[in-house]
Scaffold this motif. Sequence first.
Motif, PDB file in Angstrom:
ATOM      1  N   SER A   1       0.823  -1.060   0.008  1.00  0.00           N
ATOM      2  CA  SER A   1      -0.014  -0.010  -0.157  1.00  0.00           C
ATOM      3  C   SER A   1       1.065   1.303   0.010  1.00  0.00           C
ATOM      4  CB  SER A   1      -1.059  -0.089   1.148  1.00  0.00           C
ATOM      5  OG  SER A   1      -0.254   0.002   2.473  1.00  0.00           O
ATOM      6  N   HIS A   2       2.271   1.291   0.026  1.00  0.00           N
ATOM      7  CA  HIS A   2       2.964   2.540   0.285  1.00  0.00           C
ATOM      8  C   HIS A   2       4.464   2.158  -0.889  1.00  0.00           C
ATOM      9  CE1 HIS A   2       4.357  -0.233   3.389  1.00  0.00           C
ATOM     10  NE2 HIS A   2       5.673   0.227   3.179  1.00  0.00           N
TER      11      HIS A   2
ATOM     12  N   ASP B   1       6.423   8.424 -13.503  1.00  0.00           N
ATOM     13  CA  ASP B   1       5.509   9.402 -14.378  1.00  0.00           C
ATOM     14  C   ASP B   1       6.264  10.623 -14.987  1.00  0.00           C
ATOM     15  OD1 ASP B   1       3.533   7.872 -13.066  1.00  0.00           O
ATOM     16  OD2 ASP B   1       3.475   8.915 -11.530  1.00  0.00           O
ATOM     17  N   GLY B   2       7.368  10.169 -15.565  1.00  0.00           N
ATOM     18  CA  GLY B   2       8.345  11.016 -16.319  1.00  0.00           C
ATOM     19  C   GLY B   2       9.238  12.004 -15.787  1.00  0.00           C
TER      20      GLY B   2
ATOM     21  N   GLY C   1      -3.552   2.898  -3.324  1.00  0.00           N
ATOM     22  CA  GLY C   1      -4.667   3.091  -4.327  1.00  0.00           C
ATOM     23  C   GLY C   1      -4.301   3.911  -5.516  1.00  0.00           C
ATOM     24  N   THR C   2      -2.915   4.320  -5.669  1.00  0.00           N
ATOM     25  CA  THR C   2      -2.557   5.280  -6.628  1.00  0.00           C
ATOM     26  C   THR C   2      -1.885   4.337  -7.805  1.00  0.00           C
ATOM     27  OG1 THR C   2      -0.333   5.615  -5.690  1.00  0.00           O
ATOM     28  CG2 THR C   2      -2.083   7.264  -5.431  1.00  0.00           C
ATOM     29  N   SER C   3      -1.798   4.807  -9.121  1.00  0.00           N
ATOM     30  CA  SER C   3      -1.247   4.188 -10.068  1.00  0.00           C
ATOM     31  C   SER C   3      -0.134   4.902 -10.649  1.00  0.00           C
ATOM     32  CB  SER C   3      -2.148   4.009 -11.295  1.00  0.00           C
ATOM     33  OG  SER C   3      -1.546   3.325 -12.558  1.00  0.00           O
TER      34      SER C   3
ATOM     35  N   ASN D   1      -0.213  -0.578 -10.003  1.00  0.00           N
ATOM     36  CA  ASN D   1      -1.323  -0.076  -9.217  1.00  0.00           C
ATOM     37  C   ASN D   1      -0.733  -0.341  -7.931  1.00  0.00           C
ATOM     38  OD1 ASN D   1      -2.756   0.737 -11.292  1.00  0.00           O
ATOM     39  ND2 ASN D   1      -3.671  -1.247 -11.762  1.00  0.00           N
ATOM     40  N   ILE D   2      -0.702   0.741  -6.967  1.00  0.00           N
ATOM     41  CA  ILE D   2      -0.395   0.416  -5.357  1.00  0.00           C
ATOM     42  C   ILE D   2      -1.702   0.100  -4.862  1.00  0.00           C
ATOM     43  CG2 ILE D   2       0.225   1.581  -3.657  1.00  0.00           C
ATOM     44  CD1 ILE D   2       2.414   1.318  -5.807  1.00  0.00           C
ATOM     45  N   MET D   3      -1.302  -0.948  -3.905  1.00  0.00           N
ATOM     46  CA  MET D   3      -2.400  -1.480  -2.994  1.00  0.00           C
ATOM     47  C   MET D   3      -3.494  -0.529  -2.526  1.00  0.00           C
ATOM     48  SD  MET D   3      -2.678  -4.923  -3.507  1.00  0.00           S
ATOM     49  CE  MET D   3      -1.523  -6.212  -3.934  1.00  0.00           C
ATOM     50  N   PRO D   4      -4.670  -0.914  -2.370  1.00  0.00           N
ATOM     51  CA  PRO D   4      -5.577   0.328  -1.762  1.00  0.00           C
ATOM     52  C   PRO D   4      -5.509   0.115  -0.286  1.00  0.00           C
ATOM     53  CG  PRO D   4      -6.686  -1.727  -2.496  1.00  0.00           C
ATOM     54  CD  PRO D   4      -5.426  -1.969  -3.042  1.00  0.00           C
ATOM     55  N   ALA D   5      -5.758   1.341   0.574  1.00  0.00           N
ATOM     56  CA  ALA D   5      -5.925   1.145   1.785  1.00  0.00           C
ATOM     57  C   ALA D   5      -7.014   0.529   2.256  1.00  0.00           C
ATOM     58  CB  ALA D   5      -6.238   2.747   2.359  1.00  0.00           C
ATOM     59  N   GLN D   6      -6.725  -0.227   3.543  1.00  0.00           N
ATOM     60  CA  GLN D   6      -7.645  -1.079   4.113  1.00  0.00           C
ATOM     61  C   GLN D   6      -8.107  -0.400   5.541  1.00  0.00           C
ATOM     62  OE1 GLN D   6      -8.289  -4.378   3.265  1.00  0.00           O
ATOM     63  NE2 GLN D   6      -7.246  -3.688   1.497  1.00  0.00           N
TER      64      GLN D   6
END
Length: 329
Positions: free
Chosen positions: A173-174, A194-195, A215-217, A240-245
């Motif tokens: 997630s991080h 991202d460039g 949750g970001t990409s 894709n970063i894992m979403p928050a729980q």
Amino acid sequence: MRRLTTVALATCLCIGPFAPSAAAAGEVNLLANPGFESAAARWTCGAGTATTWGGHSGQYALTGTPTLASTAECAQVVPVRPGSSYTVSGWVRGGYAFLGTELGGTWSPPSGQWTRLSVPFTTGPTTTTVRVYVHGWYAQAAFEADDLVLSGPDSPSTVPAPPTDLSPSETTSHSVRLTWTGSPGAGQYRVYEDGTLRATTGSEPSVTLTGLAPGTSHTYAVSAVTTAGESALSQPVTTNIMPAQATPPYAPRSVATSIPAPGQVWLAWEAVQTATDGYNVYRDGVRIAWSYGPAYLVTSVPPGAHTYEVTALNSAGESPRSHPVTVTT
């Protein structure tokens, strides 16, 4: 070129600390894929060559099985600096093994133990590349080779080829771990997110990026750097970063153990669905390791009885500890 065949395990293994396939501390390894962790990438190999599980360090090593017509050779052409001093070295075992360049080589007789070969050489006034090779001998027993190193100054005139096989793994997630197949002659890599330049690494073709938002990409690319300049970017990859729980995971269940070798303890447990950030491993109440998957090989275990526990992790926190298991080594 014949591609190496990789013998892989069907499951993800998380292994205790080991020496990376790289030059010694303070050196730059100009070889790409020096431990054959990416199969044949960057090497040109003949018949009878394969990568197999286990080695001097890392997860894989080169295995060569010579025939009457083949020495089972793998070679790599590396840009170098004219009139400069270099050393090529590596670890071998098994049958006869030869290591070197067109400027000098060395060899080892058959041995069941890992043996380090090393040969220094000096490039000529017009030398701009060397061909590093490792091979066995005709119709002799199979050999293994691992952790090859070409140490010395990089080329001042040849811009390296871009890295290949960029791949994200161990996404939490991080954080995310990126690995790639390096470029011959490169002693440094630049990682773009991202460039934008995100990190600069040494000669090891991997990096773990932290501080990412759940949750970001993100899209990543990598370049290789030498004195001569920076390569083009690798092919980009998006992860894709894992979403928050909302809540921490429950404690891992069914921890099983075995002793695969002296000084080692293998731990495995049921996967926890919400353990998006992996697992912590405890021995005698002290955290000793982190594992991305539901298994871990503990190495360098002190003799005697030790108690192991495992916890699961996600963005909301750490689970209670698993039921303890005691193992005597």
